[in-house]
Enzyme design. Structure first.
Site, PDB file in Angstrom:
ATOM      1  N   HIS A 257      -9.069   4.208  -1.626  1.00 29.16           N
ATOM      2  CA  HIS A 257      -7.730   3.626  -1.487  1.00 29.16           C
ATOM      3  C   HIS A 257      -7.368   2.770  -2.697  1.00 29.16           C
ATOM      4  O   HIS A 257      -7.193   1.553  -2.582  1.00 29.16           O
ATOM      5  CB  HIS A 257      -7.693   2.808  -0.192  1.00 29.16           C
ATOM      6  CG  HIS A 257      -6.359   2.252   0.183  1.00 29.16           C
ATOM      7  ND1 HIS A 257      -5.165   2.739  -0.315  1.00 29.16           N
ATOM      8  CD2 HIS A 257      -6.017   1.218   1.022  1.00 29.16           C
ATOM      9  CE1 HIS A 257      -4.167   2.053   0.191  1.00 29.16           C
ATOM     10  NE2 HIS A 257      -4.659   1.123   1.005  1.00 29.16           N
TER      11      HIS A 257
ATOM     12  N   CYS B 152     -13.415   0.640   7.687  1.00 23.24           N
ATOM     13  CA  CYS B 152     -12.566   0.114   6.618  1.00 23.24           C
ATOM     14  C   CYS B 152     -12.542   1.070   5.426  1.00 23.24           C
ATOM     15  O   CYS B 152     -13.579   1.627   5.046  1.00 23.24           O
ATOM     16  CB  CYS B 152     -13.080  -1.249   6.142  1.00 23.24           C
ATOM     17  SG  CYS B 152     -13.305  -2.449   7.478  1.00 23.24           S
ATOM     18  N   SER B 153     -11.373   1.234   4.826  1.00 20.53           N
ATOM     19  CA  SER B 153     -11.267   2.079   3.638  1.00 20.53           C
ATOM     20  C   SER B 153     -11.945   1.401   2.451  1.00 20.53           C
ATOM     21  O   SER B 153     -12.283   0.221   2.487  1.00 20.53           O
ATOM     22  CB  SER B 153      -9.809   2.389   3.329  1.00 20.53           C
ATOM     23  OG  SER B 153      -9.082   1.200   3.103  1.00 20.53           O
TER      24      SER B 153
ATOM     25  N   CYS C 206       0.811  -1.217   0.000  1.00 24.78           N
ATOM     26  CA  CYS C 206       0.000   0.000   0.000  1.00 24.78           C
ATOM     27  C   CYS C 206       0.844   1.267   0.000  1.00 24.78           C
ATOM     28  O   CYS C 206       0.312   2.372  -0.134  1.00 24.78           O
ATOM     29  CB  CYS C 206      -0.949   0.005   1.192  1.00 24.78           C
ATOM     30  SG  CYS C 206      -2.106  -1.382   1.169  1.00 24.78           S
TER      31      CYS C 206
ATOM     32  N   LYS D 119     -10.276   6.650   4.106  1.00 25.08           N
ATOM     33  CA  LYS D 119     -11.609   6.275   4.585  1.00 25.08           C
ATOM     34  C   LYS D 119     -12.707   6.860   3.702  1.00 25.08           C
ATOM     35  O   LYS D 119     -13.683   6.191   3.379  1.00 25.08           O
ATOM     36  CB  LYS D 119     -11.757   6.752   6.041  1.00 25.08           C
ATOM     37  CG  LYS D 119     -12.983   6.283   6.748  1.00 25.08           C
ATOM     38  CD  LYS D 119     -12.903   4.812   7.060  1.00 25.08           C
ATOM     39  CE  LYS D 119     -14.219   4.113   6.935  1.00 25.08           C
ATOM     40  NZ  LYS D 119     -14.969   4.252   5.754  1.00 25.08           N
TER      41      LYS D 119
END
Length: 389
Positions: free
Chosen positions: A336, A212-213, A85, A332
């Site tokens: 992502h 969670c994103s 990431c 968020k």
């Protein structure tokens, strides 16, 4: 301080894109960045491309795709980077090293990912490539399951902080309302984020969907130039400091709640920049999950271990707080798309420092911190940015 400066950028909307692949996403963002910086492909000496992929697309060799979107880049050296990431920040560091070494004057850092065309169960498994599969591949819920375990461990050691995680989620979604690039521009509020429901079910351990994103498509581009070249351009954002620190990949071989690699990267960058955390005007941090943001409060020195909940409780990281964190909405709300994330975070910080952040703007922003990580705080990158022009 590194010699290179950010002199322009481009950014697509994040979310479920009509673009069929990273090639098209990159083409849109690159064209916007060239226009923003006032340059042409003929001015570019190197391309540094961050795409995680790992199964999102059968097409790999993605460094070469920039020239497929604009043939004028056909003979520009291009290299593809991958670091989970933190892929975007890895590409950025490659470009900074390139310019600092005197190998070129202008470089493009291109980050992209096309994720939404992949079924959700496959997404979770693909992202587990950013874990130590020998021990962690059985995580229920895929990669989210690893952070579910982290949240469980945190709660066992320090007490249930579900409400504070909901406060982090609500803060970032409220901030994302002002971001025209954000995937999900909706202000959910703390009560919704803190309540398990059909619309906000548990995903892994104590983590709910709002913790969670988002699985997103998108691309972002930074234009870098050496100081001499940047002096003749309209914008100049310098790197007062930059640092990378790694930690062991396997969670079984470290105290994962320490986020030691993140702490080391922050300590190195702040020392190199000659600043303290309270000198920063804002931070864009890697909130892949709300528990990550809470642990990052502790890693950056805003709270002692186990006390990250106090930071959000006291409003320190709100947009109107002492140190606004994720005024862009963070991963968020913004989304992502893995390879684009680290690049996007630097774009958001640069916009703040140039006074070009619109409804996201932090008044008088002077110094910005960026923290981007790969895996569960395995690859950790911190930048301290300042406006120099």
């Amino acid at each position: 301080m590194t010699k290179a400066q950010i002199v322009g950028w481009g950014h697509t909307a994040f979310g479920k894109s009509e673009h069929p692949d990273t090639e098209a996403l990159m083409a849109e963002a690159v064209a916007a960045a060239l226009d923003h910086a006032g340059i042409t492909p003929e001015d570019v000496d190197g391309l540094f491309v961050g795409v995680f992929n790992n199964g999102f697309s059968k097409q790999d060799f993605q460094g070469a795709l920039v020239a497929m979107g604009d043939a004028r880049f056909a003979h520009v050296p291009a290299t593809r980077y991958e670091n989970a990431c933190a892929t975007g920040s890895a590409a950025l560091h490659g470009a900074l090293d390139f310019i600092d070494a005197g190998r070129g004057r202008i470089a493009l850092v291109v980050g992209a990912e096309k994720m939404t065309a992949t079924p959700n169960p496959e997404v979770g498994d693909i992202l587990l490539g950013a874990s130590y599969r020998k021990e962690e591949a059985d995580a229920e819920g895929g990669f989210a399951g690893l952070f579910g375990r982290i949240a469980d461990s945190y709660f066992q050691r320090y007490g249930d902080r579900s409400e504070e995680l909901a406060m982090i989620a609500a803060k970032n979604h409220a901030n994302g309302m002002g971001n025209p690039y954000a995937h999900l521009r909706k202000d959910f509020g703390v009560e919704f984020c803190n309540t398990v429901s059909e619309k906000n079910p548990r995903v892994a351990g104590p983590l709910r969907r709002t913790d969670c994103s988002l699985v997103s498509d998108g691309a972002a581009v930074l234009v870098l130039a050496d100081a001499e070249t940047a002096a003749g351009m309209a914008r100049g954002i310098g790197f007062r400091a930059r640092a990378q620190a790694n930690d062991i990949m396997a969670m079984s071989r470290r105290d994962v709640l320490e986020f030691r690699g993140a702490r080391m990267a922050w300590d190195k960058a702040l020392a190199e920049g000659g600043v303290a955390i309270d000198d920063l005007s804002l931070v864009e941090t890697h909130d892949c999950f709300t528990i990550a943001e809470m642990l990052e409060y502790e890693a950056m020195g805003l709270a002692a271990p186990g006390q990250g909940h106090r930071v959000i409780r006291e409003g320190i990281t709100r947009k109107d707080g002492r140190l606004p964190v994720n005024p862009s909405g963070g991963l968020k709300s913004k989304g992502h798309p893995i390879g684009a994330t680290g690049v996007s975070m630097h774009v958001m910080a640069a916009m703040q420092l140039m006074g070009e952040a619109g409804d996201m703007q932090i008044p008088g922003a002077r110094l910005a911190g960026v923290f981007n990580m790969g895996g569960a705080a395995v690859a950790n990158y911190v930048s301290i940015l300042e406006r120099v022009k």
